[in-house]
Design a protein around this motif. Structure first.
Motif, PDB file in Angstrom:
ATOM      1  N   LYS A  54     -74.799 -58.514   1.445  1.00 16.75           N
ATOM      2  CA  LYS A  54     -75.784 -58.563   0.259  1.00 16.75           C
ATOM      3  C   LYS A  54     -75.269 -58.017  -1.053  1.00 16.75           C
ATOM      4  O   LYS A  54     -75.363 -58.314  -1.807  1.00 16.75           O
ATOM      5  CB  LYS A  54     -76.580 -57.170   0.484  1.00 16.75           C
ATOM      6  CG  LYS A  54     -77.870 -56.858  -0.149  1.00 16.75           C
ATOM      7  CD  LYS A  54     -78.780 -58.127   0.492  1.00 16.75           C
ATOM      8  CE  LYS A  54     -80.236 -58.209  -0.257  1.00 16.75           C
ATOM      9  NZ  LYS A  54     -80.751 -59.257  -0.234  1.00 16.75           N
ATOM     10  N   GLU A 104     -74.221 -61.231  -1.993  1.00 21.48           N
ATOM     11  CA  GLU A 104     -75.248 -61.690  -3.046  1.00 21.48           C
ATOM     12  C   GLU A 104     -75.226 -60.751  -4.937  1.00 21.48           C
ATOM     13  O   GLU A 104     -75.686 -61.553  -6.019  1.00 21.48           O
ATOM     14  CB  GLU A 104     -76.068 -61.707  -2.102  1.00 21.48           C
ATOM     15  CG  GLU A 104     -77.701 -62.666  -2.438  1.00 21.48           C
ATOM     16  CD  GLU A 104     -78.434 -62.490  -1.529  1.00 21.48           C
ATOM     17  OE1 GLU A 104     -77.849 -62.876   0.107  1.00 21.48           O
ATOM     18  OE2 GLU A 104     -79.675 -61.582  -2.122  1.00 21.48           O
ATOM     19  N   LYS A 105     -75.510 -60.027  -4.478  1.00 18.88           N
ATOM     20  CA  LYS A 105     -75.538 -59.360  -5.554  1.00 18.88           C
ATOM     21  C   LYS A 105     -74.703 -59.886  -7.453  1.00 18.88           C
ATOM     22  O   LYS A 105     -74.559 -59.600  -8.312  1.00 18.88           O
ATOM     23  CB  LYS A 105     -75.607 -57.653  -5.537  1.00 18.88           C
ATOM     24  CG  LYS A 105     -76.877 -56.652  -5.971  1.00 18.88           C
ATOM     25  CD  LYS A 105     -76.431 -55.558  -4.930  1.00 18.88           C
ATOM     26  CE  LYS A 105     -77.249 -54.829  -4.326  1.00 18.88           C
ATOM     27  NZ  LYS A 105     -77.174 -53.442  -3.256  1.00 18.88           N
ATOM     28  N   ALA A 129     -79.534 -60.766   4.138  1.00 19.07           N
ATOM     29  CA  ALA A 129     -78.910 -61.381   2.984  1.00 19.07           C
ATOM     30  C   ALA A 129     -78.367 -63.229   2.770  1.00 19.07           C
ATOM     31  O   ALA A 129     -78.354 -63.445   4.416  1.00 19.07           O
ATOM     32  CB  ALA A 129     -76.881 -60.899   2.241  1.00 19.07           C
ATOM     33  N   THR A 130     -78.108 -63.948   2.389  1.00 15.90           N
ATOM     34  CA  THR A 130     -77.552 -65.755   2.360  1.00 15.90           C
ATOM     35  C   THR A 130     -77.208 -65.588   2.878  1.00 15.90           C
ATOM     36  O   THR A 130     -75.821 -64.695   3.064  1.00 15.90           O
ATOM     37  CB  THR A 130     -78.029 -66.281   1.108  1.00 15.90           C
ATOM     38  OG1 THR A 130     -77.216 -67.205   1.381  1.00 15.90           O
ATOM     39  CG2 THR A 130     -76.743 -65.461   0.478  1.00 15.90           C
ATOM     40  N   PHE A 166     -72.196 -66.161   2.780  1.00 15.41           N
ATOM     41  CA  PHE A 166     -71.690 -64.328   2.700  1.00 15.41           C
ATOM     42  C   PHE A 166     -71.309 -63.871   4.302  1.00 15.41           C
ATOM     43  O   PHE A 166     -70.670 -62.862   4.367  1.00 15.41           O
ATOM     44  CB  PHE A 166     -71.940 -63.568   2.159  1.00 15.41           C
ATOM     45  CG  PHE A 166     -72.110 -63.471   0.477  1.00 15.41           C
ATOM     46  CD1 PHE A 166     -70.753 -64.078  -0.648  1.00 15.41           C
ATOM     47  CD2 PHE A 166     -73.119 -63.928  -0.295  1.00 15.41           C
ATOM     48  CE1 PHE A 166     -71.029 -64.475  -1.721  1.00 15.41           C
ATOM     49  CE2 PHE A 166     -73.323 -64.261  -1.750  1.00 15.41           C
ATOM     50  CZ  PHE A 166     -71.544 -64.516  -1.964  1.00 15.41           C
ATOM     51  N   LEU A 214     -80.230 -69.837  -4.240  1.00 13.41           N
ATOM     52  CA  LEU A 214     -80.359 -68.355  -4.575  1.00 13.41           C
ATOM     53  C   LEU A 214     -81.601 -67.987  -6.170  1.00 13.41           C
ATOM     54  O   LEU A 214     -81.507 -68.300  -6.820  1.00 13.41           O
ATOM     55  CB  LEU A 214     -78.879 -68.105  -5.239  1.00 13.41           C
ATOM     56  CG  LEU A 214     -78.626 -66.451  -4.900  1.00 13.41           C
ATOM     57  CD1 LEU A 214     -78.642 -65.037  -3.714  1.00 13.41           C
ATOM     58  CD2 LEU A 214     -76.753 -66.008  -5.536  1.00 13.41           C
TER      59      LEU A 214
END
Ligand code: SF4
Ligand code: SF4
Ligand code: FES
Length: 491
Positions: free
Chosen positions: A302, A305-306, A432-433, A436, A454
């Motif tokens: 996560k 991702e951010k 999260a995706t 990662f 995303l």
């Protein structure tokens, strides 16, 4: 694939025409011992442990570097071969600090005693690799029960300069595995072989210590070293001190990357040890809180991702992103112009550290504000990160945890599985995706390409699983011809 017939130990086998004798034998369940060769790298045949007899050849041939030929007749286990392998081992051991086999050194025991079950009861072996050393296993297999040659070259200084990756040349058997991995796979080109004969040495660049060399502390040389010549610094005494200390609480994170090795070390029939058994073992030695890594892996993803979303807003060219300590060092060292653009996010180990520091010390439920964090994980870069950045107090690889369990008489296999403690996070934080998700280091040259969505955008990306791949991808970025919007790099 073209197949040909060859004869091994009197029996005909159909084998891949491109294979070596070693590959052909292994594929057909025939054991040939090896030391210098590793799967994925062409063998340099430097140890001569794998020698076999090939009909028509005057001298024994290294099975790892000799290609099969149609109609070839091979013997892998004659008395002459066994004698040759044993002499090779005796010579190797004459230039190896034998800190294991204490029972041999005091001269009152035989190699039969070195059954692993026996070793588990012995407290005298000093080598970190005792019980999981390939040289020790070969000495046992070939019954090397006396060391007939005088010991030479075993008084070299141990290099502890990095504080995490330790180099003890006195145990090096010059197999070159570390050199090949550092040069051919990681492309760091730090390690090389110098001098000849009994003065041969493996050294970091310009014979410097590791700290002052171009080493990026990826730890991959440690992973392939068959002996105790390269290892991650041990923390057994500190860990046992803190786990037995009532004034200080301890918390451990068990990474799933250790479970396969633990199953191997404990000679389990399952491919991995159940995490709940490791939890039970750690609690038994006094660790107060034990966590597994599912949630921290998600939180790390996560965080990635951010960081990526933020970077995509401003960066018009390829975004290079990593949570790897060693990959970051590699970029700074080799691609200085790209280094300022590198986007970093927190690794699972750092996430664990932050979570514990924010949620643990001030919490009324805990007896103390003083605590120590232990990461049970593979990967020298995690140990380097802990040493340099104090992300956790101690990194314990599977091999050291095994030795801690043996020394404390705790057998996780025989314990009732226990549930790990929970890391509580808001559901908004997850999931999260998968871009990662944790990746395994590989020796592959082929780079994994992928696409993911995303914030509604489809992104073309690549994931590097070793530093050689990182180098190839960053060359493209540097030359302005990268086909990717995002590159995730790992060491
Ligand atoms: S830790 Fe990595 S960079 Fe350093 S010597 Fe080993 S393989 Fe090379
Ligand atoms: S340090 Fe280990 S891997 Fe490297 S040559 Fe010596 S024994 Fe082999
Ligand atoms: S394993 Fe074949 S020469 Fe070393």
């Amino acid at each position: 694939m073209e197949m040909i017939n060859i004869n091994i130990n009197g029996k005909v086998f159909s084998v891949d025409a491109e294979s070596t004798i070693l590959e052909a034998a292994t594929a057909n369940g025939i054991h040939i011992p090896t030391l210098c060769t590793i799967k994925g790298i062409d063998s340099r045949a430097s140890c001569r442990i794998c020698v076999v007899e090939v009909k028509g050849e005057r001298v024994f041939q290294p099975a790892c570097a000799t290609k099969v030929r149609k109609g070839m007749e091979v013997d892998t286990d004659t008395l002459a071969i066994r004698k040759s392998r044993k002499t090779t081992l005796e010579l190797l051991l004459s230039r190896h600090a034998v800190d294991c086999h204490h029972c041999l050194r005091i001269g009152n025991s035989r190699c039969d005693d070195l059954d692993p079950a026996f070793c588990e009861m012995c407290f005298f072996c000093e080598c970190v690799k005792d019980g999981c050393c390939e040289l020790q296993a070969l000495a046992r297999e070939y019954k090397v029960d006396v060391l007939p040659y005088p010991h030479e070259n075993i008084d070299q200084k141990v290099d502890k300069s990095t504080g995490s990756i330790i180099r003890n040349s006195n145990k090096c058997v010059k197999c070159r595995r570390c050199v090949d991995v550092c040069n051919d796979i990681q492309t760091v080109h730090n390690l090389s072989i110098i001098n000849r004969g009994s003065n041969t040495k493996i050294v970091p660049e310009m014979d410097k210590n590791m700290k002052d060399s171009p080493c990026v502390q990826c730890g991959r040389c440690v992973d392939v070293c068959p002996t105790g010549a390269l290892f991650v610094e041990e923390h057994t005494d500190e860990v046992l001190f803190y786990t037995h200390n009532y004034g200080i609480e301890t918390a451990a994170l068990v990474s799933s990357n250790t479970l396969k090795k633990l199953a191997e070390l404990f000679r389990m029939e399952t491919p991995v040890m159940e995490a709940e058994l490791v939890v039970a073992g750690l609690r038994k030695i006094g660790v107060d809180y034990v966590y597994t890594d599912e949630v921290v892996n998600q939180l790390s993803a996560k965080d990635g991702e951010k960081a990526l979303l933020k970077a995509l807003e401003t960066e018009k060219e390829t975004v290079i992103i990593t949570d790897s300590y060693a990959a970051e060092k590699f970029v700074k060292q080799n691609f200085a112009k790209l280094a300022p653009k590198l986007v970093t996010y927190d690794s699972p180990q750092r996430i664990f550290s932050k979570y514990m520091k924010q949620n643990f010390a001030g919490d009324q439920n805990h007896n103390t504000s003083d605590f120590r964090l232990i990461a049970v994980t593979e990967g020298g870069e995690n140990a380097a990160d802990a040493y340099e950045n104090k992300s956790v107090d101690f990194v314990i690889p599977a091999r050291e945890l095994y030795s801690i369990f043996i020394r404390t008489g705790v057998n996780p296999k025989k314990r009732q599985p226990l549930k790990p403690d929970s890391i509580v996070v808001s559901p908004k934080e997850l999931p999260a995706t998968v871009f990662f998700a944790p990746v395994e280091w590989s020796m592959e040259k082929d780079i994994k390409q992928t696409e993911f969505v995303l914030s509604g955008n489809r992104i073309k990306a690549a994931i590097a699983t070793n530093l050689g791949q990182v180098g190839v991808l960053l060359e493209e970025v540097q030359n302005g011809n990268s086909p990717y919007r995002v590159i995730r790099i790992n060491a």
